[in-house]
Motif scaffolding. Structure first.
Motif, PDB file in Angstrom:
ATOM      1  N   ASN A 110      -7.694  36.802  93.573  1.00 15.90           N
ATOM      2  CA  ASN A 110      -8.686  37.875  93.673  1.00 15.90           C
ATOM      3  C   ASN A 110      -8.831  38.615  92.351  1.00 15.90           C
ATOM      4  O   ASN A 110      -9.944  38.901  91.898  1.00 15.90           O
ATOM      5  CB  ASN A 110      -8.256  38.904  94.732  1.00 15.90           C
TER       6      ASN A 110
ATOM      7  N   LYS B 227     -10.855  36.518  90.152  1.00 15.81           N
ATOM      8  CA  LYS B 227     -12.240  36.381  90.635  1.00 15.81           C
ATOM      9  C   LYS B 227     -13.064  37.627  90.344  1.00 15.81           C
ATOM     10  O   LYS B 227     -14.233  37.550  89.997  1.00 15.81           O
ATOM     11  CB  LYS B 227     -12.244  36.174  92.165  1.00 15.81           C
ATOM     12  N   TYR B 228     -12.443  38.791  90.517  1.00 18.60           N
ATOM     13  CA  TYR B 228     -13.206  40.040  90.392  1.00 18.60           C
ATOM     14  C   TYR B 228     -13.009  40.729  89.042  1.00 18.60           C
ATOM     15  O   TYR B 228     -13.209  41.929  88.917  1.00 18.60           O
ATOM     16  CB  TYR B 228     -12.885  40.970  91.573  1.00 18.60           C
TER      17      TYR B 228
ATOM     18  N   ASP C 184      -5.464  44.434  87.476  1.00 20.17           N
ATOM     19  CA  ASP C 184      -6.535  43.758  86.737  1.00 20.17           C
ATOM     20  C   ASP C 184      -7.439  44.765  86.050  1.00 20.17           C
ATOM     21  O   ASP C 184      -7.369  45.961  86.321  1.00 20.17           O
ATOM     22  CB  ASP C 184      -7.341  42.829  87.671  1.00 20.17           C
TER      23      ASP C 184
ATOM     24  N   ILE D 177     -11.479  46.515 103.078  1.00 21.73           N
ATOM     25  CA  ILE D 177     -11.244  45.203 102.434  1.00 21.73           C
ATOM     26  C   ILE D 177     -10.124  44.408 103.093  1.00 21.73           C
ATOM     27  O   ILE D 177     -10.019  43.212 102.888  1.00 21.73           O
ATOM     28  CB  ILE D 177     -10.976  45.326 100.915  1.00 21.73           C
TER      29      ILE D 177
ATOM     30  N   ARG E 283     -16.388  41.875 102.883  1.00 21.85           N
ATOM     31  CA  ARG E 283     -16.501  41.659 101.447  1.00 21.85           C
ATOM     32  C   ARG E 283     -17.310  42.800 100.863  1.00 21.85           C
ATOM     33  O   ARG E 283     -18.422  43.063 101.309  1.00 21.85           O
ATOM     34  CB  ARG E 283     -17.186  40.333 101.143  1.00 21.85           C
ATOM     35  N   ALA E 284     -16.712  43.488  99.860  1.00 20.29           N
ATOM     36  CA  ALA E 284     -17.404  44.642  99.288  1.00 20.29           C
ATOM     37  C   ALA E 284     -18.672  44.172  98.572  1.00 20.29           C
ATOM     38  O   ALA E 284     -19.701  44.834  98.603  1.00 20.29           O
ATOM     39  CB  ALA E 284     -16.466  45.375  98.334  1.00 20.29           C
TER      40      ALA E 284
ATOM     41  N   SER F   4     -18.534  37.560  95.970  1.00 19.72           N
ATOM     42  CA  SER F   4     -17.449  36.886  96.671  1.00 19.72           C
ATOM     43  C   SER F   4     -17.835  35.440  96.977  1.00 19.72           C
ATOM     44  O   SER F   4     -17.072  34.511  96.745  1.00 19.72           O
ATOM     45  CB  SER F   4     -17.118  37.639  97.963  1.00 19.72           C
TER      46      SER F   4
ATOM     47  N   GLY G 254     -15.267  32.880  97.866  1.00 19.50           N
ATOM     48  CA  GLY G 254     -14.520  33.715  98.818  1.00 19.50           C
ATOM     49  C   GLY G 254     -15.191  33.764 100.186  1.00 19.50           C
ATOM     50  O   GLY G 254     -16.366  33.424 100.333  1.00 19.50           O
ATOM     51  N   HIS G 255     -14.410  34.130 101.218  1.00 21.05           N
ATOM     52  CA  HIS G 255     -15.015  34.298 102.532  1.00 21.05           C
ATOM     53  C   HIS G 255     -14.438  35.500 103.263  1.00 21.05           C
ATOM     54  O   HIS G 255     -14.601  35.629 104.469  1.00 21.05           O
ATOM     55  CB  HIS G 255     -14.909  33.005 103.352  1.00 21.05           C
ATOM     56  N   GLY G 256     -13.745  36.368 102.550  1.00 27.59           N
ATOM     57  CA  GLY G 256     -13.314  37.636 103.140  1.00 27.59           C
ATOM     58  C   GLY G 256     -12.102  37.580 104.047  1.00 27.59           C
ATOM     59  O   GLY G 256     -11.925  38.467 104.888  1.00 27.59           O
TER      60      GLY G 256
ATOM     61  N   GLY H 282      -8.827  36.541 102.646  1.00 23.43           N
ATOM     62  CA  GLY H 282      -7.603  36.562 101.828  1.00 23.43           C
ATOM     63  C   GLY H 282      -6.766  37.819 102.041  1.00 23.43           C
ATOM     64  O   GLY H 282      -5.560  37.735 102.309  1.00 23.43           O
ATOM     65  N   LEU H 283      -7.391  38.983 101.937  1.00 26.96           N
ATOM     66  CA  LEU H 283      -6.607  40.225 102.046  1.00 26.96           C
ATOM     67  C   LEU H 283      -6.104  40.471 103.471  1.00 26.96           C
ATOM     68  O   LEU H 283      -5.091  41.140 103.652  1.00 26.96           O
ATOM     69  CB  LEU H 283      -7.418  41.427 101.539  1.00 26.96           C
TER      70      LEU H 283
HETATM   71  P1  ADP Z   1     -12.718  37.241  99.369  1.00 30.01           P
HETATM   72  O1  ADP Z   1     -12.508  35.846  99.821  1.00 30.01           O
HETATM   73  O2  ADP Z   1     -14.121  37.725  99.552  1.00 30.01           O
HETATM   74  O3  ADP Z   1     -12.188  37.501  97.996  1.00 30.01           O
HETATM   75  P2  ADP Z   1     -10.600  39.007 100.360  1.00 30.01           P
HETATM   76  O4  ADP Z   1     -10.218  39.342 101.767  1.00 30.01           O
HETATM   77  O5  ADP Z   1      -9.545  38.412  99.504  1.00 30.01           O
HETATM   78  O6  ADP Z   1     -11.878  38.119 100.449  1.00 30.01           O
HETATM   79  O7  ADP Z   1     -11.093  40.360  99.686  1.00 30.01           O
HETATM   80  C1  ADP Z   1     -12.015  41.181 100.383  1.00 30.01           C
HETATM   81  C2  ADP Z   1     -12.939  41.880  99.408  1.00 30.01           C
HETATM   82  O8  ADP Z   1     -12.177  42.841  98.642  1.00 30.01           O
HETATM   83  C3  ADP Z   1     -13.561  40.981  98.366  1.00 30.01           C
HETATM   84  O9  ADP Z   1     -14.720  40.357  98.863  1.00 30.01           O
HETATM   85  C4  ADP Z   1     -13.861  41.941  97.236  1.00 30.01           C
HETATM   86  O10 ADP Z   1     -15.075  42.624  97.508  1.00 30.01           O
HETATM   87  C5  ADP Z   1     -12.724  42.954  97.339  1.00 30.01           C
HETATM   88  N1  ADP Z   1     -11.624  42.676  96.377  1.00 30.01           N
HETATM   89  C6  ADP Z   1     -10.459  42.053  96.628  1.00 30.01           C
HETATM   90  N2  ADP Z   1      -9.662  42.021  95.537  1.00 30.01           N
HETATM   91  C7  ADP Z   1     -10.354  42.647  94.559  1.00 30.01           C
HETATM   92  C8  ADP Z   1     -10.077  42.955  93.183  1.00 30.01           C
HETATM   93  N3  ADP Z   1      -8.929  42.623  92.592  1.00 30.01           N
HETATM   94  N4  ADP Z   1     -11.035  43.647  92.490  1.00 30.01           N
HETATM   95  C9  ADP Z   1     -12.193  44.002  93.078  1.00 30.01           C
HETATM   96  N5  ADP Z   1     -12.516  43.742  94.357  1.00 30.01           N
HETATM   97  C10 ADP Z   1     -11.611  43.065  95.095  1.00 30.01           C
END
Ligand code: ADP
Length: 259
Positions: free
Chosen positions: A163, A166-167, A191, A204, A210-211, A216, A221-223, A225-226
């Motif tokens: 993540n 990616k971000y 990061d 999140i 997904r923000a 994403s 991404g598919h929302g 992971g977290l």
């Molecule tokens: P995704 O597969 O979309 O990355 P996650 O569940 O891992 O799904 O994360 C959910 C959302 O949290 C992401 O879509 C993103 O908008 C936000 N996010 C997660 N990690 C970060 C990060 N390090 N910096 C910015 N936004 C993040």
């Protein structure tokens, strides 16, 4: 062959959309657990056709000559490979969450050195970081004894590092800090990325939230992971916190009891 692959691929895709739509369709609690069972069964069943699709694509890529006329076939195969991989990850995450809901995941609890796991997690995300010229660094003692499930804790590192990369825009920085603080293992992933708005902080960790949907999706991404990260931390009796500033970056801080 391509048409046949396409038909199988879209068959799997439609099946997935049925699985996803069932999520929203059944709100009451008995039906809720049946629906979770359904997601678990469906995800399990989807793994085999997806891996068959992936190996068929591999085989076709090896046989097709890269002549000019066939360049478009190569391009199509590479798109198919990307989508099959995306779907395979989604199915695997759905299965993890469905199993976590039904407590059918066997978790190991053991004492192990976390440092080699951290090195491996870093190596696995290095190609993605390199493709964006993002510097990746690890700050950790040479050995660090952790308690828990080594595989799950590695998955946690992978999710957070992936993540972070990616971000974070090209040329940024991602750092992983590991330390033992008192009786706790501290994991910090920092990061210099796009940051997260305060109103998104709690959401999140929700499934499929997904923000920034388009970013994403573009990053594969598919929302989920977290949600998985939070589940892993909680099953280890720990907590996860977020510090973030839009445009400056984010830091995920995890604390897990050492005993
Ligand atoms: P995704 O597969 O979309 O990355 P996650 O569940 O891992 O799904 O994360 C959910 C959302 O949290 C992401 O879509 C993103 O908008 C936000 N996010 C997660 N990690 C970060 C990060 N390090 N910096 C910015 N936004 C993040």
């Amino acid at each position: 062959i391509l048409v046949a692959l396409g038909v199988v691929f879209f068959g799997v895709a439609s099946f997935m959309s049925v699985v996803m739509s069932k999520r929203a369709m059944i709100p009451i609690s008995g039906a809720f657990s049946r629906q979770r069972e359904f997601v678990a069964d469906a995800s399990h069943e989807l793994r085999t056709p997806l891996s068959v699709l992936l190996s068929s694509i591999d085989a076709m890529e090896m046989t097709i000559e890269p002549t000019e006329e066939e360049a478009f076939v190569g391009k199509m195969l590479s798109n198919m490979r990307q989508e099959v991989k995306r779907m395979t990850n989604l199915v695997s995450d759905l299965l993890t969450l469905a199993r976590s809901d039904s407590n059918t995941i066997e978790s190991k609890t053991e004492s192990f050195d976390f440092r080699p796991q951290a090195d491996k997690a870093l190596e696995s995300v290095r190609p993605l970081a390199a493709s964006k010229q993002i510097s990746l660094s690890l700050h950790a003692p040479a050995t660090l004894v952790a308690n828990g499930d080594p595989e799950r804790l590695s998955q946690l590192l992978y999710i957070l590092l992936d993540n972070a990369i990616k971000y974070t825009p090209n040329g940024g920085q991602v750092q992983l800090f590991l330390s033992a603080e008192g009786q706790q293992l501290s994991i910090k992933v920092q990061d210099t990325g796009i940051g997260i708005k305060p109103e998104d902080y709690n959401h999140i960790f929700e499934r499929f939230y997904r923000a920034d949907k388009s970013r994403s999706r573009q990053m594969g991404g598919h929302g989920l992971g977290l949600s998985i990260a939070k589940w892993i931390v909680e099953t280890h009796g720990g907590n996860i916190q977020l510090e973030s500033e839009v445009g400056k970056g984010s830091t995920f801080v995890i604390r897990i009891p050492l005993r």
